[in-house]
Design a protein around this motif. Structure first.
Motif, PDB file in Angstrom:
ATOM      1  N   SER A  51       1.670   6.395  13.892  1.00 29.11           N
ATOM      2  CA  SER A  51       0.564   5.929  13.473  1.00 29.11           C
ATOM      3  C   SER A  51       0.568   4.473  13.177  1.00 29.11           C
ATOM      4  CB  SER A  51      -0.364   6.616  12.698  1.00 29.11           C
ATOM      5  OG  SER A  51      -0.313   7.892  13.024  1.00 29.11           O
ATOM      6  N   VAL A  52       1.612   4.389  11.916  1.00 31.34           N
ATOM      7  CA  VAL A  52       1.748   2.877  11.418  1.00 31.34           C
ATOM      8  C   VAL A  52       2.394   1.983  12.693  1.00 31.34           C
ATOM      9  CG1 VAL A  52       3.248   1.776   9.940  1.00 31.34           C
ATOM     10  CG2 VAL A  52       2.207   3.842   9.108  1.00 31.34           C
ATOM     11  N   LEU A  85      -0.540   1.162  14.607  1.00 31.98           N
ATOM     12  CA  LEU A  85      -1.659   0.217  13.974  1.00 31.98           C
ATOM     13  C   LEU A  85      -1.090  -1.159  13.799  1.00 31.98           C
ATOM     14  CD1 LEU A  85      -2.946   2.436  11.084  1.00 31.98           C
ATOM     15  CD2 LEU A  85      -4.278   1.375  13.125  1.00 31.98           C
ATOM     16  N   TYR A 105      14.420   3.397  15.871  1.00 30.69           N
ATOM     17  CA  TYR A 105      13.926   2.940  14.458  1.00 30.69           C
ATOM     18  C   TYR A 105      14.005   1.483  14.483  1.00 30.69           C
ATOM     19  CZ  TYR A 105      13.995   7.538  12.741  1.00 30.69           C
ATOM     20  OH  TYR A 105      13.850   8.924  12.379  1.00 30.69           O
ATOM     21  N   ILE A 153       3.001  10.095  10.954  1.00 32.37           N
ATOM     22  CA  ILE A 153       2.716   8.772  10.179  1.00 32.37           C
ATOM     23  C   ILE A 153       3.348   7.614  10.685  1.00 32.37           C
ATOM     24  CG2 ILE A 153       2.608   7.867   7.860  1.00 32.37           C
ATOM     25  CD1 ILE A 153       1.049   9.999   7.440  1.00 32.37           C
ATOM     26  N   ILE A 174       5.092  15.984   9.161  1.00 35.39           N
ATOM     27  CA  ILE A 174       4.180  15.139   9.360  1.00 35.39           C
ATOM     28  C   ILE A 174       4.816  13.706   9.356  1.00 35.39           C
ATOM     29  CG2 ILE A 174       2.197  14.089   7.791  1.00 35.39           C
ATOM     30  CD1 ILE A 174       1.895  16.938   6.777  1.00 35.39           C
ATOM     31  N   GLU A 175       5.983  13.359   8.832  1.00 37.10           N
ATOM     32  CA  GLU A 175       6.552  12.035   8.962  1.00 37.10           C
ATOM     33  C   GLU A 175       6.343  11.309  10.156  1.00 37.10           C
ATOM     34  OE1 GLU A 175      10.850  11.566   7.890  1.00 37.10           O
ATOM     35  OE2 GLU A 175      10.368  10.151   9.567  1.00 37.10           O
ATOM     36  N   VAL A 210       0.844  -1.214  -0.139  1.00 38.05           N
ATOM     37  CA  VAL A 210       0.058  -0.114  -0.010  1.00 38.05           C
ATOM     38  C   VAL A 210       0.741   1.294  -0.221  1.00 38.05           C
ATOM     39  CG1 VAL A 210      -1.606   1.487   1.235  1.00 38.05           C
ATOM     40  CG2 VAL A 210      -1.918  -1.153   0.994  1.00 38.05           C
ATOM     41  N   ILE A 211       1.797   1.272   0.851  1.00 37.79           N
ATOM     42  CA  ILE A 211       2.985   2.507   0.980  1.00 37.79           C
ATOM     43  C   ILE A 211       3.416   2.526  -0.404  1.00 37.79           C
ATOM     44  CG2 ILE A 211       4.829   3.283   2.167  1.00 37.79           C
ATOM     45  CD1 ILE A 211       4.020   1.744   4.626  1.00 37.79           C
ATOM     46  N   VAL A 224      -1.455  -2.906  17.067  1.00 39.46           N
ATOM     47  CA  VAL A 224      -2.896  -3.370  17.275  1.00 39.46           C
ATOM     48  C   VAL A 224      -3.189  -4.613  16.574  1.00 39.46           C
ATOM     49  CG1 VAL A 224      -5.366  -2.271  16.933  1.00 39.46           C
ATOM     50  CG2 VAL A 224      -3.547  -0.939  18.224  1.00 39.46           C
TER      51      VAL A 224
END
Lengths: 477, 391
Positions: free
Chosen positions: A388-389, A392, A336, A385, A381-382, A42-43, A395
């Motif tokens: 969030s990734v 997710l 990282y 994101i 923004i990086e 997707v990315i 989860v």
């Protein structure tokens, strides 16, 4: 004649339908392993479409793999650390320190690269033993031990570099950092990369067939032939794409080569050796592992030594790529690596985590960084994101922890076979439900009888449903 | 299952939300160190946007930030090259070696903006900077002239404390320090150095013309104990150590502070002394709001007294970098139409002008800073200052 044709056509359709059912079953059964591949795809597609496909083009894809190298190597070691229920916060600064150690030894003290690397290896092994000793023997939480290590090595890094940036001039650093394997140009493509690609495909096919034969001999069920071939075709596609992109730019970089070698060694170590089994056993249940005769302390020390050695490799890759060592290097490397391991499906509760998936996790992280720079998105923004990734991914991992295996082809057969029973049971169940409802409404005296009948019907109905759900294709052949 | 699909969809959504930036081929790339630092985001970043927008069609550009991460810096340079940049303007986070290599390998010209970018064997093509040596000289000269005005002599020396920028920030911090020492060194006997360890008295006299590798090593060795890391907190800690072991020998103290932020932190430590000095003279650079308030006569919001700052008009520096980039795209020599200085590290160097602002001359500060609109008078930091006498 006409009828024959029709059934032939139906048979053909069924085979296609059956193929998709098989593939979907595999995805749904192994969603934990494939989730991140889907995410990566997707990315790739999103950034690709945002950048006119420059993102997936030869130049940038080579860049991406080179940028990922140092994180991948750290993530490989970090996965094992996490598998044994530990954490290592010190690897960033240890890596940067060891990189600085090697550069200073070679550039300022005139040592040969081999001696410098040997010295660094000794240091990192010793540090691994000390960390392991505190964590395993004295039971200091690894978070604390490695947090201390993080501060200590930050200081040592500044001492070693004397707060200055020291450039690298040695040929070996140049080679590792910005060099590529020798190339043989044919019409703008590097033949050697293509040959390696073809060889890889052949090896994959050969190993796959050999593995299936061995399983047959040992009486272990092979994965379905459809899945086997689909996987091969998929791998063939990936390797073809990789060798095409790499060969039409500069071929295979030493950074990529080192990463691949590290990943292959660790993959084999974790899947084929006793040591690997023991590491996962310790992570899965330390007490049980201890009781079954595994020396848990030793395993943890080994894991931390291996992490240190990978930090050394990562540090040397980093200073070589940037062609200098400086006191600013080191922060965030470990974070990282930890993020990559978790995105790659390593479980914080131990025992679970694959080496190859950690590399995919690293590529996910670096794709976000690389893709956003390429698309010219606000750099602020990086991290949002990325965070969030990461969340997710974890989860997702927890949600899919208890996914049961499923075989849609088996279900298809079972639905046909148990069709009448199912309909009958459903009718009984509906009837019982309706009767119970009425009985309740009328407040009948023998209400308990109806409830009893309802429970029975429900049980029977669920039993058949479950029988269909767990049906396997093999049972019907 | 539905939940899983839901989660995946959410992931897609989050990522697509960010997908608002389009991607086109570019001619000029800009890589700046850190979007979270005022200097890079709101000064250089904003001026670059303005200047490059003014160039218009044929000079498409992209500005990226490295978040203080050298690996990200190289990745940014690679990304800009992949998008077709012909020239890249870079303010490096470390040495810039990786960026230089990546750019030159792809045949792309590199302009080092404000900080030199070089590796062991290669360097940026152009370097735009303020004359850092002269910045240092302005600071040193201010302290010397004020000391002489205060009547400091060999027999009655005045206290002097010395602080430096980040040694790793080459060449800037070393040049600031070297320039200041060029002014201070000949008259060092009218000062009494109060630093914990005096690494300065034995320094030889270096000028910009005689500056070489030995000078660099000697100056950096002297700077190391007073390295503020360009960080107010570090500067405060080091100043507190000086204050703690200090014996006053004069009523005035002279403090060489490398920039405005560290200068403010240092003077706050000196103000905490049980018996503070009567007169406090200190330097700085960057014309920060706090320093300007102090120069305009407000010690409250100016956090004490700063007696001088060097004003480096970043917009002029940016204009120079952009002009070089435009020249490169046009295919002419980069320095066409610019003031060139002596080449530093082999790169063609353009010097941008500097201005010295002092507390003695608030009119000049007003004319250069507020009358030109560089800073707004309405800012809360300047609320105690009456600007009417200068208008």
């Amino acid at each position: 004649m006409e009828k024959n044709k029709e059934t032939k056509f139906a048979k053909f359709c069924w085979r296609i339908y059956k193929y998709f059912l098989t593939i979907i079953s595999m995805f749904r059964t192994n969603i934990r392993d494939y989730g991140m591949y889907i995410a990566l795809a997707v990315i790739f597609v999103i950034f690709g479409s945002m950048t006119n496909w420059v993102f997936l083009g030869p130049i940038n894809f080579t860049n991406l793999l080179n940028q990922t190298a140092y994180v991948s190597v750290l993530a490989v070691g970090m996965t094992l650390v996490i598998v044994t229920r530990q954490i290592d916060l010190s690897v960033g600064y240890i890596g940067a320190f060891l990189g600085a150690y090697v550069v200073v030894a070679v550039e300022n003290q005139g040592q040969s690269v081999l001696i410098a690397l040997g010295g660094a290896l000794l240091i990192t092994a010793l540090v691994g033993i000390i960390k392991g000793y505190f964590i395993a023997k004295i039971s200091v939480p690894s978070f604390v031990v490695t947090l201390a290590g993080m501060f200590i090595f930050k200081g040592l890094l500044m001492l070693k570099t004397n707060n200055r940036t020291i450039p690298t001039t040695n040929n070996l650093f140049q080679k590792i950092g910005i060099g590529y394997l020798p190339t043989y140009d044919v019409g703008g493509m590097d033949l050697i990369t293509l040959i390696i690609g073809v060889a890889l495909v052949l090896v994959l096919i050969f190993m796959g067939i050999k593995g299936r034969k061995k399983n047959e001999k040992l009486g272990i069920t092979n994965e379905k032939i459809e899945i086997f071939i689909t996987k091969l075709v998929f791998m063939f596609g990936v390797i073809t794409y990789l060798s095409w992109t790499l060969s039409s730019h500069k071929g295979i970089s030493y950074l990529l080569l080192i990463t691949v070698v590290v990943v292959v060694i660790y993959h084999l170590m974790t899947t084929r050796t006793t040591l690997g089994r023991r590491i996962y056993a310790v992570g899965g249940n330390p007490d049980a592992a201890e009781l079954s005769g595994i020396n848990v302390e030793k395993i943890i020390v080994i894991v931390f030594i291996s992490m240190g050695i990978l930090a050394l490799i990562s540090g040397v890759m980093y200073v070589s790529r940037l062609q200098n060592t400086s006191p600013n290097q080191g922060p965030f490397w470990e974070l990282y690596a930890i993020a990559a391991a978790f995105i790659g499906g390593a479980s914080a509760s131990g025992g679970i985590g694959k080496i190859v998936n950690a590399v995919i996790g690293s590529i996910v992280i670096m794709s976000l960084k690389n893709g956003m720079a390429l698309a010219g998105i606000n750099a602020n923004i990086e991290p949002i994101i990325l965070g969030s990734v990461l969340l997710l991914a974890v989860v997702f991992d927890i949600y899919t922890r208890n996914v049961r295996s499923i075989d849609l082809v088996g279900i298809h057969y079972a639905k046909k076979k148990y069709h009448d029973e199912l309909v009958e049971a459903k009718a009984q169940f509906d009837l019982a439900t309706k009767e119970l409802k009425e009985a309740k409404k009328m407040n009948k005296e023998d209400l308990i009888e109806y409830e009893y009948k309802f429970t029975n019907a429900q049980g029977l109905y669920n039993k058949i449903k479950e029988k269909i759900r767990v049906a396997q294709e093999e049972d019907f052949i | 299952m539905k939940k899983i699909i839901g989660l995946l969809l959410m992931a897609v959504l989050v990522i697509s939300l960010a997908a608002c930036g389009g991607s086109k081929t570019i001619k000029i790339g800009v890589v700046l160190p850190d979007a979270s630092e005022e200097r890079w985001a709101n000064q250089d970043g904003a001026f670059f946007k303005k200047e490059l927008d003014a160039l218009g069609e044929g000079y498409e550009y992209e500005i990226l930030f490295s978040e203080g991460d050298e690996a990200k810096e190289k990745a940014n340079v690679e990304a800009l090259i992949a998008r077709g940049a012909e020239v890249i303007i870079l303010t490096t986070e470390g040495s810039g070696a990786g960026a230089v290599q990546a750019a030159h390998e792809a045949g792309v010209q590199l302009i080092a903006h404000d900080r030199m970018a070089k590796s062991a064997s290669d360097h940026a093509d152009y370097y735009t900077t303020f004359n850092s040596w002269n910045v240092g000289k302005a600071m040193g000269a201010h302290l010397v002239s004020e000391a002489q005005a205060q009547g400091c002599t060999e027999t009655a020396p005045c206290d002097l404390a010395i602080f430096a920028g980040r040694v790793a920030d080459w060449p800037n911090a070393t040049y600031f320090f070297g320039g200041a020492m060029e002014e201070l060194q000949p008259v060092l006997n009218i000062f009494n150095i109060v630093n914990v360890s005096d690494t300065f008295s034995d320094l030889a006299l270096y000028t910009e013309a005689t500056f070489d590798d030995d000078a660099k090593d000697a100056l950096q060795a002297a700077m190391l104990p007073v390295d503020t890391d360009w960080n107010a907190e570090t500067a405060g800690t080091k100043a507190a150590a000086v204050v703690a072991q200090l014996t006053k020998t004069s009523d005035s103290i002279f403090v060489l502070a490398p920039n405005d932020d560290t200068s403010a932190a240092i003077r706050q430590e000196f103000a905490l002394m049980s018996e503070p000095y009567d007169n406090y003279f200190t330097t700085g650079q960057d014309a920060s709001d706090v320093a300007l308030a102090s120069l305009m006569g407000d010690p409250l919001k100016g956090k004490g007294t700063q007696t001088m700052t060097v004003f480096k008009d970043v917009s002029k520096l940016v204009a120079d970098s952009v002009k070089i980039a435009k020249n490169v795209v046009d295919g002419v020599d980069g320095l066409t139409g610019l003031t060139s200085g002596p080449s530093i590290d082999g790169a063609k160097t353009a010097y941008s002008p500097i201005d010295t602002l002092t507390a003695d001359n608030p009119q000049l500060t007003y004319d250069l800073i507020f009358a030109t609109g560089y800073k707004s008078k309405d800012s809360d930091t300047f609320s105690n200052i009456d600007f009417t006498p200068y208008e």
